[in-house]
Scaffold this active site. Structure first.
Site, short mmCIF file in Angstrom:
data_model
loop_
_atom_site.label_atom_id
_atom_site.label_comp_id
_atom_site.label_asym_id
_atom_site.label_seq_id
_atom_site.Cartn_x
_atom_site.Cartn_y
_atom_site.Cartn_z
N ASP A 214 -52.20 -11.31 3.53
CA ASP A 214 -52.60 -11.15 2.14
C ASP A 214 -51.32 -10.95 1.34
OD1 ASP A 214 -53.38 -10.17 -0.36
OD2 ASP A 214 -55.03 -8.97 0.43
N TYR B 271 -55.62 -3.24 1.90
CA TYR B 271 -56.42 -3.26 0.67
C TYR B 271 -57.82 -2.69 0.97
CZ TYR B 271 -58.90 -4.92 -3.40
OH TYR B 271 -59.68 -4.98 -4.52
N LYS C 222 -54.79 -11.52 -9.79
CA LYS C 222 -53.61 -10.70 -10.08
C LYS C 222 -52.47 -11.59 -10.62
CE LYS C 222 -56.35 -7.68 -8.20
NZ LYS C 222 -56.29 -7.31 -6.80
N ARG D 219 -70.46 -26.21 -5.59
CA ARG D 219 -70.24 -25.16 -4.58
C ARG D 219 -69.47 -25.72 -3.38
NH1 ARG D 219 -73.24 -24.31 -0.36
NH2 ARG D 219 -75.20 -24.88 -1.34
#
Ligand SMILES: *Cc1c(COP(=O)(O)O)cnc(C)c1O
Length: 397
Positions: free
Chosen positions: A186, A114, A211, A56
């Protein structure tokens, strides 16, 4: 001393330690790393020695992916930039926003943003005392007027969904510098194979790697890229927020990067051909694509984007409103009805009933979105086949 069956089963002989570099990226599918001594353990945790402790916190496969994206975003830069890996695009976005704000801080963001980022700003960060002003992101005067003494972040999207408007990145970066705040963009819809915002003075770039970066619709991830000091802050908050990229996902996303320029070049050329091919169709009221000279931001896109690459996403507005939009999607045979974008397969979604379903008719109109508009992410199929499928569907409206 002979060890028992269970001990042998657990403590199998260690894998060989290689002095060579493998051609493929090793997947460090492990939650934790062993130390050779108690001292090494504490030194790694304290940052005094290089090494890994817990996946992590850091993982070599995830790191390799983030640095590979940083290398692409950093083409042409004369300063060092590094990447931080995340479990998703939203994890990258939420962690960067939390790292750059605090209670009482203010963010300026584009109205055309978004949906997940909008939700984060308005329903999550809002509860922690971070306020956001949403303005027309293509109007730099509006952005400037929204800046307050408490502002810490100017947010932008290189190519916005669904009108495909293009951000004036140098202008946004200059405003942020003037105001002494951070600019964050972004760049998911563009990818570094179309545009590299850091080159234009933007401080931090974030992506949904789900994406174009991964490119095969089979892995979820995110990444943030910026100066090392800034990314240290982002990493610190990522560790505590917990949105780390998993090693298997990192492997798939990293593999996708090798073909990113090839894929995005083809996505772009095919999308340009499809957009141009649909313009004259009698059932089409409009096509939004930054590569078309009819697009409002075409000149800006031509200046900021790599030659011939305007991305793989376009928005078609059929005549006939909401019903026509849904019927268009239903009539498609090759193009799939699906969410997401940037993958090998062409996909379409009717905007008003899917990605923007929370928008009222008035809000859609204010954002310049027709109730029938359909977003298409053009895949890697033959462009003629994609265009042909859209044409036969439009013929049936
Ligand atoms: C998909 C997307 C996101 C969110 O990414 P996830 O990987 O789904 O969390 C953020 N921004 C844009 C522009 C996107 O298209």
């Amino acid at each position: 001393m002979s060890r028992g069956e269970h001990t042998r089963a657990v403590h199998s002989p260690a894998a060989p330690v290689l002095g060579q570099l493998p051609m493929g990226l090793p997947v460090y599918r492990t939650a934790a790393f062993r130390f050779s001594s108690a001292q090494e353990y504490t030194d790694v945790l304290g940052g005094e020695a290089a090494g890994y402790s817990y996946s992590r916190v850091d993982n070599p496969t995830a790191d390799a992916f983030a640095q590979a994206v940083a290398a692409l975003e950093g083409i042409g830069l004369d300063r060092e930039v590094v990447g931080q890996p995340f479990a998703s695009g939203m994890s990258a976005i939420s962690t960067v926003l939390m790292a750059l704000t605090r209670s009482g801080a203010h963010v300026v963001a584009p109205r055309e943003i978004y949906g997940g980022t909008y939700g984060l700003l308005t329903t999550v960060l809002d509860r922690f005392g971070v306020e956001t002003s949403f303005v027309d992101g293509t109007d730099l005067d509006a952005v400037r007027s929204a800046i307050r003494p408490e502002t810490t972040v100017l947010w932008g999207e290189t190519i916005a969904n669904p009108t495909l408007s293009v951000a004036d990145l140098p202008g946004l970066a200059a405003l942020a510098r003037e105001a002494g705040v951070h600019s964050v963009v972004d760049s998911t819809f563009a990818s570094p194979a179309v545009c590299r915002p850091l080159e234009h003075g933007i401080d931090v770039v974030v992506h949904s790697a789900t994406k174009f970066l991964g490119g095969h619709s089979d892995a979820t991830g995110g990444v943030a890229i910026g100066a090392p000091e800034l990314m240290d802050r982002v990493r610190h908050d990522r560790i505590d927020l917990g949105g780390m990229l998993a090693p298997d996902e990192a492997f798939l996303l990293h593999r996708g990067l090798a073909t990113l320029p090839l894929r995005v070049d083809r996505h772009s050329r095919s999308a340009a051909m499809v957009a141009a091919g649909l313009l004259g169709h009698p059932a089409v009221a409009g096509v939004a694509y930054p590569g078309l000279s009819t697009h409002r931001d075409h000149a800006l896109a031509a200046k900021l984007f790599d030659a011939g690459r305007f991305g793989g996403v376009l928005t078609i507005t059929p005549r006939g409103g909401l019903e026509a939009g849904m019927a268009l999607v239903d009539a498609l045979r090759l193009v799939s009805t699906a969410t997401s974008l940037g993958g090998t397969h062409s996909v379409a979604s009717h905007i008003a009933s899917t990605t923007h379903r929370q928008f009222s008719d008035e809000a859609l109109a204010a954002a310049g979105i027709d109730a029938g508009a359909v977003r298409v992410s053009v895949g890697l199929e033959d462009a003629d086949d994609v265009l042909g499928d859209l044409e036969q569907a439009l013929d049936r409206l």
